[in-house]
Scaffold this motif. Structure first.
Motif, mmCIF file in Angstrom:
data_model
loop_
_atom_site.group_PDB
_atom_site.id
_atom_site.type_symbol
_atom_site.label_atom_id
_atom_site.label_comp_id
_atom_site.label_asym_id
_atom_site.label_seq_id
_atom_site.Cartn_x
_atom_site.Cartn_y
_atom_site.Cartn_z
ATOM 1 N N UNK A 62 -2.362 -14.279 15.176
ATOM 2 C CA UNK A 62 -2.053 -13.781 13.719
ATOM 3 C C UNK A 62 -0.321 -13.676 13.167
ATOM 4 N N UNK A 63 -0.832 -14.292 12.609
ATOM 5 C CA UNK A 63 0.983 -15.641 11.594
ATOM 6 C C UNK A 63 1.170 -14.329 9.624
ATOM 7 N N UNK A 64 2.979 -14.488 9.602
ATOM 8 C CA UNK A 64 3.687 -13.757 8.991
ATOM 9 C C UNK A 64 4.262 -12.336 9.584
ATOM 10 N N UNK A 65 5.366 -13.124 9.569
ATOM 11 C CA UNK A 65 7.045 -11.728 10.944
ATOM 12 C C UNK A 65 6.863 -11.028 9.612
ATOM 13 N N UNK A 66 6.614 -10.702 8.462
ATOM 14 C CA UNK A 66 6.387 -9.469 8.244
ATOM 15 C C UNK A 66 5.226 -8.777 7.735
ATOM 16 N N UNK A 67 4.167 -9.816 7.489
ATOM 17 C CA UNK A 67 2.118 -8.293 8.078
ATOM 18 C C UNK A 67 3.044 -8.498 9.926
ATOM 19 N N UNK A 68 2.941 -8.687 10.582
ATOM 20 C CA UNK A 68 3.316 -8.614 11.762
ATOM 21 C C UNK A 68 3.851 -7.489 12.041
ATOM 22 N N UNK A 69 5.425 -7.164 11.944
ATOM 23 C CA UNK A 69 5.759 -6.019 11.488
ATOM 24 C C UNK A 69 5.298 -5.310 11.432
ATOM 25 N N UNK A 70 4.398 -4.738 10.290
ATOM 26 C CA UNK A 70 3.872 -4.007 9.332
ATOM 27 C C UNK A 70 2.953 -3.352 10.250
ATOM 28 N N UNK A 71 2.218 -4.149 11.338
ATOM 29 C CA UNK A 71 1.209 -3.978 12.095
ATOM 30 C C UNK A 71 1.991 -2.850 13.339
ATOM 31 N N UNK A 72 2.662 -3.470 13.016
ATOM 32 C CA UNK A 72 3.461 -2.705 14.886
ATOM 33 C C UNK A 72 3.885 -1.627 14.303
ATOM 34 N N UNK A 73 4.686 -1.276 12.865
ATOM 35 C CA UNK A 73 4.887 0.100 12.682
ATOM 36 C C UNK A 73 3.984 0.906 12.248
ATOM 37 N N UNK A 74 3.008 0.392 11.658
ATOM 38 C CA UNK A 74 1.927 2.032 11.637
ATOM 39 C C UNK A 74 0.928 1.771 12.571
ATOM 40 N N UNK A 75 0.923 0.963 13.683
ATOM 41 C CA UNK A 75 0.109 1.379 15.372
ATOM 42 C C UNK A 75 1.372 2.304 15.918
ATOM 43 N N UNK A 76 3.122 2.068 16.037
ATOM 44 C CA UNK A 76 4.088 2.679 16.825
ATOM 45 C C UNK A 76 4.620 3.681 15.444
ATOM 46 N N UNK A 77 4.334 4.208 15.610
ATOM 47 C CA UNK A 77 5.249 5.391 14.216
ATOM 48 C C UNK A 77 6.444 4.710 13.880
ATOM 49 N N UNK A 78 6.206 4.029 13.175
ATOM 50 C CA UNK A 78 7.682 2.816 12.526
ATOM 51 C C UNK A 78 7.400 3.274 11.207
ATOM 52 N N UNK A 79 6.456 3.750 10.680
ATOM 53 C CA UNK A 79 6.215 3.566 9.078
ATOM 54 C C UNK A 79 6.726 5.287 8.739
ATOM 55 N N UNK A 80 6.287 5.842 7.754
ATOM 56 C CA UNK A 80 6.713 6.599 7.104
ATOM 57 C C UNK A 80 5.805 8.283 7.428
ATOM 58 N N UNK A 81 6.136 9.334 6.796
ATOM 59 C CA UNK A 81 5.071 10.491 6.934
ATOM 60 C C UNK A 81 3.723 10.303 6.269
ATOM 61 N N UNK A 82 4.317 9.791 5.083
ATOM 62 C CA UNK A 82 2.982 9.765 3.615
ATOM 63 C C UNK A 82 3.436 8.041 2.731
ATOM 64 N N UNK A 83 2.289 8.309 2.166
ATOM 65 C CA UNK A 83 2.190 7.516 1.110
ATOM 66 C C UNK A 83 3.081 6.366 0.554
ATOM 67 N N UNK A 84 3.991 7.341 0.109
ATOM 68 C CA UNK A 84 4.842 7.500 -0.574
ATOM 69 C C UNK A 84 6.296 6.570 0.042
ATOM 70 N N UNK A 85 6.357 7.531 1.177
ATOM 71 C CA UNK A 85 7.722 7.009 1.853
ATOM 72 C C UNK A 85 7.033 5.693 2.504
#
Length: 204
Positions: A62-85
């Motif tokens: 899978x390519x693209x650094x931002x897409x990859x980092x967003x995947x990791x963030x979603x999978x391992x708790x580095x995103x927010x608590x809701x869609x607005x965050x």
């Protein structure tokens, strides 16, 4: 847990954000660093979109650094608590990308006269504007983080993007106390601190 293999050049550049995400999340991954001289060969022909970085997940690339980092963030708790965050986090990541593109253009312009003009604009206009925007976001959130009350992809994207500015323009960066404080807070996270203290320094 999936088997991760991350492939990028032996620099920080656009791909460091993925390394920061993996280390912040405490997720094991195999890292392959490619020297620039090796890139025109067979590696380029086997990478998605003919680009680096890419991440192999159980053998699929899978390519693209931002897409990859967003995947990791979603999978391992580095995103927010809701869609607005999450929307706010993605906005900060987009802001860092905008600045990085200006930095890259100023540093890799081939025409020396144009390069000098772009670098003057970068240090005199673009970087101060970027730092002002970050300071305003931190002042508005009041938690020392960019979004919510925990470390997220937004903080890691800013940390990665500001590595060269804090090295090259320390006096300017020091004028933004909330940005300085956030950087210290992120860099002192135990998992990140261990990685940052052990990685090989690179110019870019």
């Amino acid at each position: 847990m999936p088997n991760y293999k991350y492939v990028y050049f032996n620099v920080r550049g656009r791909g460091e954000i993925v390394r920061l995400c993996f280390h912040a999340a405490g997720v094991k991954f195999e890292e392959v660093r490619i020297e620039m001289s090796a890139w025109p060969g067979t590696i380029r022909g086997t990478s998605p979109f003919g680009q680096l970085p890419y991440l192999e997940i159980d053998g699929k690339k899978f390519a693209q650094s931002i897409a990859i980092s967003q995947y990791i963030a979603r999978e391992y708790g580095l995103y927010g608590n809701n869609s607005l965050e999450n929307l706010s986090i993605d906005a900060v990541v987009g802001l860092t990308t905008d600045y990085f593109n200006l930095w890259a253009k100023a540093n890799f312009e081939k025409d020396e006269r144009r390069k000098a003009e772009l670098q003057t604009k970068l240090s005199g206009e673009d970087l101060p504007k970027f730092l002002q925007q970050l300071e305003k976001l931190l002042n508005g959130n009041k938690t020392e983080y960019f979004v919510g009350n925990k470390l997220t992809l937004a903080d890691l994207a800013v940390y990665s993007t500001l590595e060269n500015p804090f090295r090259d323009f320390p006096d300017m960066c020091s004028k933004y106390p909330q940005v300085v404080n956030n950087r210290k807070k992120v860099g002192s996270q135990p998992r990140l601190a261990a990685y940052l203290s052990s990685r090989k320094p690179t110019e870019l």
